[in-house]
Design a protein around this motif. Structure first.
Motif: not given
Length: 70
Positions: A3, A45, A48, A52-54
């Motif tokens: 990120s 996961y 993103l 930039n949140n998972l």
């Protein structure tokens, strides 16, 4: 996943998400099928988001289908 300018690094170990399918033919015309996805409910996961949140992958899910032919 990376990120930004490389300041934030998120890692993930290898994982497996097995799926199962079982079918049953009740009669000549009637079939049932059960699908189970991510049998062990593994948390992982998927990527993103724009902020930039998972993003987590899909949890365990079930689908039951019925098919009748005539």
């Amino acid at each position: 996943f990376y990120s930004g300018s490389g300041a934030t690094q998120i890692t993930q170990d290898a994982f497996v998400t097995p799926d199962l399918m079982a079918g049953y033919k009740a009669s000549k015309s009637l079939d049932f099928q059960l699908n189970v996805n991510n049998v062990f409910d593994e948390t992982y996961y998927e990527g993103l988001s724009d902020a930039n949140n998972l993003l987590y992958g899909a949890p365990r899910s079930f689908t039951l289908g019925m098919k009748y032919s005539f």
